[in-house]
Design an enzyme around this catalytic site. Structure first.
Site, mmCIF file in Angstrom:
data_model
loop_
_atom_site.group_PDB
_atom_site.id
_atom_site.type_symbol
_atom_site.label_atom_id
_atom_site.label_comp_id
_atom_site.label_asym_id
_atom_site.label_seq_id
_atom_site.Cartn_x
_atom_site.Cartn_y
_atom_site.Cartn_z
ATOM 1 N N SER A 91 0.836 -1.208 0.000
ATOM 2 C CA SER A 91 0.000 0.000 0.000
ATOM 3 C C SER A 91 0.872 1.260 0.000
ATOM 4 O O SER A 91 1.644 1.471 -0.936
ATOM 5 C CB SER A 91 -0.955 -0.043 1.191
ATOM 6 O OG SER A 91 -1.962 0.923 1.095
ATOM 7 N N HIS A 141 -8.732 -4.242 -0.813
ATOM 8 C CA HIS A 141 -7.453 -3.941 -0.174
ATOM 9 C C HIS A 141 -7.059 -5.008 0.845
ATOM 10 O O HIS A 141 -5.888 -5.123 1.207
ATOM 11 C CB HIS A 141 -7.549 -2.572 0.499
ATOM 12 C CG HIS A 141 -6.257 -1.815 0.521
ATOM 13 N ND1 HIS A 141 -5.578 -1.446 -0.631
ATOM 14 C CD2 HIS A 141 -5.494 -1.351 1.548
ATOM 15 C CE1 HIS A 141 -4.473 -0.788 -0.307
ATOM 16 N NE2 HIS A 141 -4.407 -0.724 1.003
ATOM 17 N N ASP A 187 -10.437 -3.172 -5.383
ATOM 18 C CA ASP A 187 -9.834 -2.351 -4.328
ATOM 19 C C ASP A 187 -10.481 -0.969 -4.317
ATOM 20 O O ASP A 187 -10.453 -0.251 -5.317
ATOM 21 C CB ASP A 187 -8.326 -2.231 -4.569
ATOM 22 C CG ASP A 187 -7.563 -1.757 -3.342
ATOM 23 O OD1 ASP A 187 -8.091 -0.901 -2.609
ATOM 24 O OD2 ASP A 187 -6.437 -2.234 -3.128
#
Length: 269
Positions: free
Chosen positions: A149, A247, A218
């Protein structure tokens, strides 16, 4: 002044106040660190030491380190913006179970550090971690960089500046400014934002095999952002869409297993 002009003035003033607040508080909106200090043992890990690091700017951080089995690469891992290494202990243990070395960086401002967080600071911390591995005999071609991320921006910039064996990015972005602009579409984000992590400007400089995994559903970092970054990267590269996943795919052992297999195959001695 007419009522319409007064209302317009009030609205403009309110907008400017909100923009100012976002500018002043932006790093609190971007980073969500676990500031409690936790040791590897307290996180339930064995065979892992906490190594003190000092970045080029003098800030002290730490590295959770476990050596690799013979012939296996070492994973240099950069976490996302929330929590800390204690919440990633199961990932570290998984890499250990595969014989991979693990070097998990605890950023400044995380895990007991009270130092201010910034993009430049995180890159300095990452460089200190890389240099520690190199100083302790791990060759560049046996360093496998993983970014999760927000950490993908750290991973990209490090791998663009230092030689590495391979890079794996989980839900990467073109830049954090692009992501923020989608959330705060009503603000001039690109003018206000300090830490923009412009991965799109650095990705082509990576001279190592690249794996990108990204959930197609996501909602935090859109799949299209990862696709755009992938298109800009140099070969050899692989994009692995994770159909229907969001995610949360970053925290699944299957994602880590795919990386482990990629590193083992790519970096075989």
């Amino acid at each position: 002044m007419t009522l319409a002009l007064r209302l317009l003035a009030i609205a403009a003033s309110l907008y400017l106040l909100i923009a100012l607040a976002v500018f002043v508080l932006q790093r609190r909106l971007q980073y969500f660190p676990d500031t409690r200090h936790t040791t590897p043992a307290e996180a339930g890990l064995t065979g892992v030491q906490e190594v003190p690091l000092t970045a080029a700017d003098g800030i002290k951080t730490a590295l959770w380190y476990a050596p690799a089995a013979a012939g296996k690469p070492t994973v240099l891992y950069f976490q996302g913006n929330g929590g800390g290494l204690a919440q990633r202990a199961n990932r570290l243990a998984f890499y250990q179970s595969q014989g991979l070395g693990a070097a998990f960086l605890s950023y400044r401002g995380y895990n007991g550090s009270t130092d201010p967080i910034s993009e430049a600071g995180l890159i300095a911390d990452a460089t200190a971690a890389y240099d520690w591995l190199a100083a302790h005999g791990i060759p560049p071609n046996q360093i496998a960089v993983v970014g999760e991320s927000l950490g993908t921006g750290v991973a990209v910039q490090l791998a663009a500046q230092r030689p590495v064996g391979a890079v794996a990015l989980e839900a990467p972005y073109t830049s954090t400014a692009d992501i923020a602009a989608q959330i705060y579409w009503w603000l001039p984000v690109r003018l206000l934002m300090k830490d923009q992590f412009q991965s799109i400007q650095h990705i082509a400089a990576i001279n190592a095999p690249l794996l990108i995994q990204h959930g197609t559903a996501d909602q935090v970092i859109p799949f299209a952002s990862g696709e755009q970054l992938f298109a800009t990267a140099a070969q050899p590269k692989t994009l692995l869409p994770l159909p229907g996943q969001g995610h949360e795919a970053l925290f699944q052992p299957l994602t880590w297993a795919t990386e482990a297999a990629f590193f083992t195959a790519t970096l075989a001695p």
